[in-house]
Design a protein around this motif. Structure first.
Motif, PDB file in Angstrom:
ATOM      1  N   ARG A 218       0.890  -0.983  -0.077  1.00 46.00           N
ATOM      2  CA  ARG A 218       0.102  -0.121   0.198  1.00 46.00           C
ATOM      3  C   ARG A 218       1.040   1.215   0.136  1.00 46.00           C
ATOM      4  O   ARG A 218       1.927   1.439   0.820  1.00 46.00           O
ATOM      5  N   PRO A 219       0.527   2.363  -0.728  1.00 42.51           N
ATOM      6  CA  PRO A 219       1.206   3.604  -0.896  1.00 42.51           C
ATOM      7  C   PRO A 219       0.921   4.477   0.445  1.00 42.51           C
ATOM      8  O   PRO A 219       0.050   4.167   1.131  1.00 42.51           O
ATOM      9  N   LEU A 220       1.611   5.184   0.720  1.00 40.46           N
ATOM     10  CA  LEU A 220       1.471   6.213   1.629  1.00 40.46           C
ATOM     11  C   LEU A 220       0.301   7.084   1.139  1.00 40.46           C
ATOM     12  O   LEU A 220       0.260   7.537  -0.041  1.00 40.46           O
ATOM     13  N   ILE A 221      -0.662   7.475   2.059  1.00 33.60           N
ATOM     14  CA  ILE A 221      -1.846   8.210   1.584  1.00 33.60           C
ATOM     15  C   ILE A 221      -1.476   9.895   1.972  1.00 33.60           C
ATOM     16  O   ILE A 221      -1.560  10.010   3.329  1.00 33.60           O
ATOM     17  N   MET A 222      -1.636  10.980   0.935  1.00 37.31           N
ATOM     18  CA  MET A 222      -1.678  12.110   1.456  1.00 37.31           C
ATOM     19  C   MET A 222      -2.697  12.976   0.745  1.00 37.31           C
ATOM     20  O   MET A 222      -3.228  12.258  -0.174  1.00 37.31           O
ATOM     21  N   HIS A 223      -3.103  14.256   1.217  1.00 38.48           N
ATOM     22  CA  HIS A 223      -4.168  14.763   0.651  1.00 38.48           C
ATOM     23  C   HIS A 223      -3.926  16.254   1.184  1.00 38.48           C
ATOM     24  O   HIS A 223      -3.417  16.515   2.380  1.00 38.48           O
ATOM     25  N   PRO A 224      -4.230  17.390   0.558  1.00 37.79           N
ATOM     26  CA  PRO A 224      -3.935  18.729   0.705  1.00 37.79           C
ATOM     27  C   PRO A 224      -4.735  19.360   1.861  1.00 37.79           C
ATOM     28  O   PRO A 224      -4.674  20.238   2.483  1.00 37.79           O
ATOM     29  N   LEU A 225      -5.912  18.493   1.770  1.00 34.41           N
ATOM     30  CA  LEU A 225      -7.125  18.850   2.597  1.00 34.41           C
ATOM     31  C   LEU A 225      -7.724  20.145   2.033  1.00 34.41           C
ATOM     32  O   LEU A 225      -7.024  21.009   1.613  1.00 34.41           O
ATOM     33  N   PRO A 226      -8.913  20.580   2.369  1.00 36.00           N
ATOM     34  CA  PRO A 226     -10.085  19.843   3.127  1.00 36.00           C
ATOM     35  C   PRO A 226     -10.459  18.594   2.155  1.00 36.00           C
ATOM     36  O   PRO A 226     -10.606  18.460   0.917  1.00 36.00           O
ATOM     37  N   ARG A 227     -10.891  17.290   2.696  1.00 38.79           N
ATOM     38  CA  ARG A 227     -11.497  16.153   2.061  1.00 38.79           C
ATOM     39  C   ARG A 227     -13.104  16.415   2.070  1.00 38.79           C
ATOM     40  O   ARG A 227     -13.712  16.936   3.100  1.00 38.79           O
ATOM     41  N   VAL A 228     -13.633  15.813   1.141  1.00 41.72           N
ATOM     42  CA  VAL A 228     -15.064  15.799   1.046  1.00 41.72           C
ATOM     43  C   VAL A 228     -15.474  14.396   1.339  1.00 41.72           C
ATOM     44  O   VAL A 228     -15.646  13.817   2.525  1.00 41.72           O
ATOM     45  N   ASP A 229     -15.601  13.686   0.107  1.00 44.11           N
ATOM     46  CA  ASP A 229     -16.094  12.217   0.351  1.00 44.11           C
ATOM     47  C   ASP A 229     -15.258  11.353  -0.484  1.00 44.11           C
ATOM     48  O   ASP A 229     -15.544  10.181  -0.610  1.00 44.11           O
ATOM     49  N   GLU A 230     -14.005  11.861  -0.881  1.00 42.25           N
ATOM     50  CA  GLU A 230     -13.032  11.135  -1.668  1.00 42.25           C
ATOM     51  C   GLU A 230     -12.135  10.204  -0.838  1.00 42.25           C
ATOM     52  O   GLU A 230     -11.378   9.382  -1.323  1.00 42.25           O
ATOM     53  N   LEU A 231     -12.068  10.606   0.384  1.00 42.35           N
ATOM     54  CA  LEU A 231     -11.197   9.888   1.580  1.00 42.35           C
ATOM     55  C   LEU A 231     -12.060   9.665   2.670  1.00 42.35           C
ATOM     56  O   LEU A 231     -12.218  10.453   3.295  1.00 42.35           O
ATOM     57  N   THR A 232     -12.356   8.364   3.175  1.00 40.43           N
ATOM     58  CA  THR A 232     -13.200   8.200   4.099  1.00 40.43           C
ATOM     59  C   THR A 232     -12.310   8.364   5.416  1.00 40.43           C
ATOM     60  O   THR A 232     -11.169   7.853   5.571  1.00 40.43           O
ATOM     61  N   ASN A 233     -12.926   8.554   6.490  1.00 42.58           N
ATOM     62  CA  ASN A 233     -12.466   8.854   7.758  1.00 42.58           C
ATOM     63  C   ASN A 233     -11.816   7.471   8.486  1.00 42.58           C
ATOM     64  O   ASN A 233     -11.104   7.639   9.291  1.00 42.58           O
ATOM     65  N   ASP A 234     -12.319   6.353   7.879  1.00 40.16           N
ATOM     66  CA  ASP A 234     -11.819   5.060   8.725  1.00 40.16           C
ATOM     67  C   ASP A 234     -10.229   5.044   8.023  1.00 40.16           C
ATOM     68  O   ASP A 234      -9.697   3.956   8.497  1.00 40.16           O
ATOM     69  N   VAL A 235      -9.884   5.601   7.041  1.00 42.42           N
ATOM     70  CA  VAL A 235      -8.400   5.524   6.627  1.00 42.42           C
ATOM     71  C   VAL A 235      -7.598   6.206   7.783  1.00 42.42           C
ATOM     72  O   VAL A 235      -6.464   5.847   7.541  1.00 42.42           O
ATOM     73  N   ASP A 236      -8.007   7.271   8.396  1.00 43.70           N
ATOM     74  CA  ASP A 236      -7.282   8.159   9.401  1.00 43.70           C
ATOM     75  C   ASP A 236      -6.473   7.195  10.393  1.00 43.70           C
ATOM     76  O   ASP A 236      -4.951   7.658  10.468  1.00 43.70           O
ATOM     77  N   SER A 237      -6.887   6.058  10.749  1.00 42.99           N
ATOM     78  CA  SER A 237      -6.076   5.144  11.693  1.00 42.99           C
ATOM     79  C   SER A 237      -4.991   4.408  11.173  1.00 42.99           C
ATOM     80  O   SER A 237      -4.406   3.563  11.907  1.00 42.99           O
ATOM     81  N   MET A 238      -5.088   4.295   9.821  1.00 45.40           N
ATOM     82  CA  MET A 238      -4.327   3.370   9.052  1.00 45.40           C
ATOM     83  C   MET A 238      -2.880   3.961   9.226  1.00 45.40           C
ATOM     84  O   MET A 238      -2.413   5.369   9.211  1.00 45.40           O
TER      85      MET A 238
END
Ligand code: NCD
Length: 306
Positions: free
Chosen positions: A260-280
């Motif tokens: 799995r790659p590292l996940i980055m996002h400049p934020l804000p997120r809307v619905d393209e990245l779900t909250n359950d990824v946060d703890s990965m």
């Protein structure tokens, strides 16, 4: 190395400027452990002028200024400014500059207007986003995060996914990755939202390819840089509705892959990245947001010639 004055495009920063900012940001990050203020800019004034919405960029510049010891002044919401009375952009900049800040950090919606402001103003101008065009300080934040997380800035394969047509972080990050050898970008988007030709035509070293499916490239990339569909840039709202759910990165989706790659996002997120990824363990976007403070401290130091 050229001294940094205005920062309008990620292209303006040469590789040695970027390397200097990355190493200074790292020093600031260490120095701030257990400290509230470094007192190296106590007589300086940083003016933030945000004529488009922002949370992270505005606040991280204000915190960066404060941690350096400078005073952070804010233009305030456009609703309470004379822009409401019809004052032009040029006059607004002339006025702000007339109060003699040491630097103006500007966000506004018209591509190219950051350059116009820099031409008018005596104070250096940092472009904090000019419409869909560029967001160079986000690209510095991104490359700093990439370096901290992977230990390198070259030889990487980065998947940039989402609204590549309207996303200003996409163009600036591409120019940033282009400065370092051996990087590859895979632009992942539906055809309608693919990266602008104008952006790829400015690349020199960066290898790139386009993909319309994220599944197919997951195991080839070191980093997945997710971006929001930029609702505010669509002239046709039905087009936004049609494209908004194009890609969703969730825990469930990520767990399908062994590598799995590292996940980055400049934020804000809307619905393209779900909250359950946060703890990965791969999720790096909140560190990325925090890193914006150190990087902007380093950039302000250089621009104010401290
Ligand atoms: C980005 C921006 O404003 O371009 N946000 C940010 O500065 N971190 C990304 C976005 O709005 O989607």
């Amino acid at each position: 190395m050229e001294r940094i004055k205005d920062v309008i495009s990620a292209i303006d920063l040469d590789r040695s400027n970027v390397e200097l900012i990355l190493s200074e940001a790292e020093i600031f990050q260490k120095q701030l452990e257990g400290k509230r203020c470094l007192h190296i800019a106590d007589d300086r004034i940083v003016m933030t002028v945000f004529l488009e919405p922002s949370t992270r960029t505005r606040l991280s510049f204000q915190f960066a200024a404060t941690y350096l010891g400078a005073r952070a002044m804010d233009f305030g919401a456009t609703e309470i400014s004379s822009i409401q009375k019809g004052e032009t952009f040029e006059d607004t900049i002339r006025m702000v500059d007339g109060y003699d800040p040491d630097v103006i950090v500007l966000r506004q919606g018209v591509p190219g207007n950051a350059k116009i402001a820099a031409d008018i103003s005596r104070a250096p101008v940092i472009n904090a986003g000019d419409g869909a065009n560029e967001h160079p300080t986000q690209a510095l934040t991104d490359i700093y995060t990439i370096k901290r997380e992977t230990g390198k800035v070259s030889g990487l394969t980065v998947g940039i996914m989402g609204d590549l047509k309207h996303g200003r972080t996409v163009s600036s990050l591409s120019y940033m990755l282009d400065k370092f050898g051996g990087n590859t970008v895979i632009y992942i988007a539906p055809e309608e939202l693919q990266v602008r030709q104008e952006v790829v035509s400015k690349l020199s070293k960066l290898r790139y390819e386009k993909a319309d499916s994220v599944e197919g490239v997951m195991e080839d990339i070191d980093i997945l840089y997710v971006t929001r569909i930029q609702k505010e840039r669509f002239s046709d709202p039905t087009e936004y509705e049609r494209l908004k759910g194009s890609y969703v990165i969730s825990r469930n989706f990520l767990e399908k892959f062994k590598k799995r790659p590292l996940i980055m996002h400049p934020l804000p997120r809307v619905d393209e990245l779900t909250n359950d990824v946060d703890s990965m363990k791969e999720a790096k976007y909140f560190e990325q947001a925090r890193n914006g403070v150190y990087v902007r401290m380093a950039l302000l130091k250089e621009v104010m010639d401290l």
